[in-house]
Design a protein around this motif. Structure first.
Motif, PDB file in Angstrom:
ATOM      1  N   GLN A  96       0.844  -1.234   0.041  1.00 32.72           N
ATOM      2  CA  GLN A  96      -0.060  -0.182  -0.158  1.00 32.72           C
ATOM      3  C   GLN A  96       0.665   1.340  -0.023  1.00 32.72           C
ATOM      4  OE1 GLN A  96      -2.211  -0.860   3.399  1.00 32.72           O
ATOM      5  NE2 GLN A  96      -4.280  -0.969   2.210  1.00 32.72           N
ATOM      6  N   GLU A  97       1.975   1.274   0.874  1.00 32.57           N
ATOM      7  CA  GLU A  97       2.976   2.503   0.974  1.00 32.57           C
ATOM      8  C   GLU A  97       3.502   2.504  -0.338  1.00 32.57           C
ATOM      9  OE1 GLU A  97       2.974   4.907   3.223  1.00 32.57           O
ATOM     10  OE2 GLU A  97       1.193   3.740   3.710  1.00 32.57           O
ATOM     11  N   CYS A  98       4.043   1.351  -0.972  1.00 30.57           N
ATOM     12  CA  CYS A  98       4.781   1.569  -2.295  1.00 30.57           C
ATOM     13  C   CYS A  98       3.889   2.065  -3.217  1.00 30.57           C
ATOM     14  CB  CYS A  98       5.209   0.144  -2.500  1.00 30.57           C
ATOM     15  SG  CYS A  98       6.229   0.044  -3.993  1.00 30.57           S
ATOM     16  N   GLU A  99       2.415   1.532  -3.282  1.00 31.84           N
ATOM     17  CA  GLU A  99       1.564   2.178  -4.137  1.00 31.84           C
ATOM     18  C   GLU A  99       1.492   3.745  -4.117  1.00 31.84           C
ATOM     19  OE1 GLU A  99      -2.865   1.578  -6.021  1.00 31.84           O
ATOM     20  OE2 GLU A  99      -2.239   0.627  -4.213  1.00 31.84           O
ATOM     21  N   ARG A 100       1.464   4.055  -3.029  1.00 33.59           N
ATOM     22  CA  ARG A 100       1.259   5.561  -2.801  1.00 33.59           C
ATOM     23  C   ARG A 100       2.585   6.381  -3.411  1.00 33.59           C
ATOM     24  NH1 ARG A 100       1.500   9.371   1.967  1.00 33.59           N
ATOM     25  NH2 ARG A 100       3.033   7.937   3.036  1.00 33.59           N
ATOM     26  N   GLY A 101       3.629   5.702  -3.093  1.00 34.77           N
ATOM     27  CA  GLY A 101       4.923   6.253  -3.729  1.00 34.77           C
ATOM     28  C   GLY A 101       4.891   6.389  -5.040  1.00 34.77           C
ATOM     29  N   GLU A 102       4.515   5.181  -5.786  1.00 39.59           N
ATOM     30  CA  GLU A 102       4.400   5.234  -7.043  1.00 39.59           C
ATOM     31  C   GLU A 102       3.531   6.169  -7.740  1.00 39.59           C
ATOM     32  OE1 GLU A 102       6.441   3.260  -9.647  1.00 39.59           O
ATOM     33  OE2 GLU A 102       7.444   4.033  -7.391  1.00 39.59           O
ATOM     34  N   SER A 103       2.341   6.409  -7.021  1.00 41.81           N
ATOM     35  CA  SER A 103       1.278   7.340  -7.436  1.00 41.81           C
ATOM     36  C   SER A 103       1.929   8.871  -7.508  1.00 41.81           C
ATOM     37  CB  SER A 103       0.181   7.042  -6.532  1.00 41.81           C
ATOM     38  OG  SER A 103      -0.562   6.367  -6.747  1.00 41.81           O
ATOM     39  N   MET A 104       2.871   9.019  -6.687  1.00 46.05           N
ATOM     40  CA  MET A 104       3.724  10.278  -6.765  1.00 46.05           C
ATOM     41  C   MET A 104       4.415  10.329  -7.894  1.00 46.05           C
ATOM     42  SD  MET A 104       4.394  11.202  -2.663  1.00 46.05           S
ATOM     43  CE  MET A 104       5.108   9.807  -2.275  1.00 46.05           C
ATOM     44  N   ALA A 105       5.178   9.215  -8.356  1.00 45.61           N
ATOM     45  CA  ALA A 105       6.062   9.237  -9.376  1.00 45.61           C
ATOM     46  C   ALA A 105       5.092   9.239 -10.668  1.00 45.61           C
ATOM     47  CB  ALA A 105       6.503   7.890  -9.453  1.00 45.61           C
ATOM     48  N   VAL A 106       4.029   8.737 -10.721  1.00 46.01           N
ATOM     49  CA  VAL A 106       2.982   8.946 -11.910  1.00 46.01           C
ATOM     50  C   VAL A 106       2.925  10.406 -12.137  1.00 46.01           C
ATOM     51  CG1 VAL A 106       0.902   8.476 -12.746  1.00 46.01           C
ATOM     52  CG2 VAL A 106       2.118   6.672 -11.944  1.00 46.01           C
ATOM     53  N   SER A 107       2.496  11.102 -11.000  1.00 48.58           N
ATOM     54  CA  SER A 107       2.025  12.615 -10.951  1.00 48.58           C
ATOM     55  C   SER A 107       3.359  13.490 -11.533  1.00 48.58           C
ATOM     56  CB  SER A 107       1.707  12.866  -9.424  1.00 48.58           C
ATOM     57  OG  SER A 107       1.444  14.160  -9.633  1.00 48.58           O
ATOM     58  N   SER A 108       4.612  13.096 -11.032  1.00 46.88           N
ATOM     59  CA  SER A 108       5.906  13.729 -11.548  1.00 46.88           C
ATOM     60  C   SER A 108       6.158  13.774 -12.895  1.00 46.88           C
ATOM     61  CB  SER A 108       6.940  13.465 -10.597  1.00 46.88           C
ATOM     62  OG  SER A 108       6.994  13.246  -9.275  1.00 46.88           O
ATOM     63  N   TYR A 109       5.693  12.239 -13.526  1.00 44.75           N
ATOM     64  CA  TYR A 109       5.963  12.122 -14.752  1.00 44.75           C
ATOM     65  C   TYR A 109       4.912  12.992 -15.726  1.00 44.75           C
ATOM     66  CZ  TYR A 109      10.379   9.476 -14.853  1.00 44.75           C
ATOM     67  OH  TYR A 109      11.692   9.081 -14.940  1.00 44.75           O
ATOM     68  N   SER A 110       4.052  12.760 -15.284  1.00 41.82           N
ATOM     69  CA  SER A 110       2.493  13.260 -16.081  1.00 41.82           C
ATOM     70  C   SER A 110       2.818  14.766 -16.199  1.00 41.82           C
ATOM     71  CB  SER A 110       1.372  12.817 -15.730  1.00 41.82           C
ATOM     72  OG  SER A 110       1.001  13.352 -14.411  1.00 41.82           O
ATOM     73  N   GLN A 111       3.210  15.446 -15.023  1.00 38.20           N
ATOM     74  CA  GLN A 111       3.582  16.965 -14.896  1.00 38.20           C
ATOM     75  C   GLN A 111       4.532  17.331 -15.940  1.00 38.20           C
ATOM     76  OE1 GLN A 111       4.311  17.657 -10.964  1.00 38.20           O
ATOM     77  NE2 GLN A 111       2.209  18.872 -10.851  1.00 38.20           N
ATOM     78  N   ALA A 112       5.594  16.587 -15.855  1.00 39.43           N
ATOM     79  CA  ALA A 112       6.951  16.794 -16.664  1.00 39.43           C
ATOM     80  C   ALA A 112       6.377  16.820 -18.245  1.00 39.43           C
ATOM     81  CB  ALA A 112       7.935  15.816 -16.649  1.00 39.43           C
TER      82      ALA A 112
END
Length: 148
Positions: A96-112
């Protein structure tokens, strides 16, 4: 887009990759299932390779690549450690915590990718973004398997 702007976007993604590398390594340590440990270790290595690729691009644009992870990542890893202690290193909680971290990564890449990146940089960022999406989906799927 100026070289400085490209470098700034890339350094932000390097930080995201470093966060992923460290986060997945923490998850590998906290997981009890050996298959999860292997999965997390492999994902950490992929994040490290992505960071190296982005660092090379930063240098090509005349910049100094970021070599650190974010403060938010340190807080997130600490939360994973605390949650693992509370739950007895429950694999589902780690996922669950790993998924939360990966959600943040998805957001960073989509913003870029909303930025007007040079085509050669966009190609790399889009390819890496697909890997981030795959990581997120795999972690979510594993979490769902451990829910049962």
């Amino acid at each position: 887009m100026t070289n400085d702007e490209v470098i700034s976007v890339l350094n932000g993604l390097i930080e995201t990759c470093k966060d992923g590398d460290e986060g997945f390594r923490t998850c590998a340590l906290d997981a009890s299932d050996t298959r999860l440990k292997t999965f997390f270790t492999n994902r950490a290595q992929s994040c490290a390779a992505a960071a190296l690729e982005l660092q090379s691009l930063v240098r090509a644009y005349g910049g100094d690549p970021d070599n650190s992870s974010s403060l938010g990542s340190a807080v997130h890893r600490r939360w994973i450690d605390i949650k693992a202690l509370i739950t007895g290193k429950d694999d589902r909680a780690v996922l669950q915590e790993c998924e939360r971290g990966e959600s943040m990564a998805v957001s960073s890449y989509s913003q870029a990718l909303t930025r007007n990146l040079p085509e050669s940089v966009r190609t790399v960022v889009e390819r890496q973004y697909q890997g981030v999406l795959q990581n997120h989906d795999q972690v979510k799927s594993l979490r769902d398997q451990y829910r049962s």
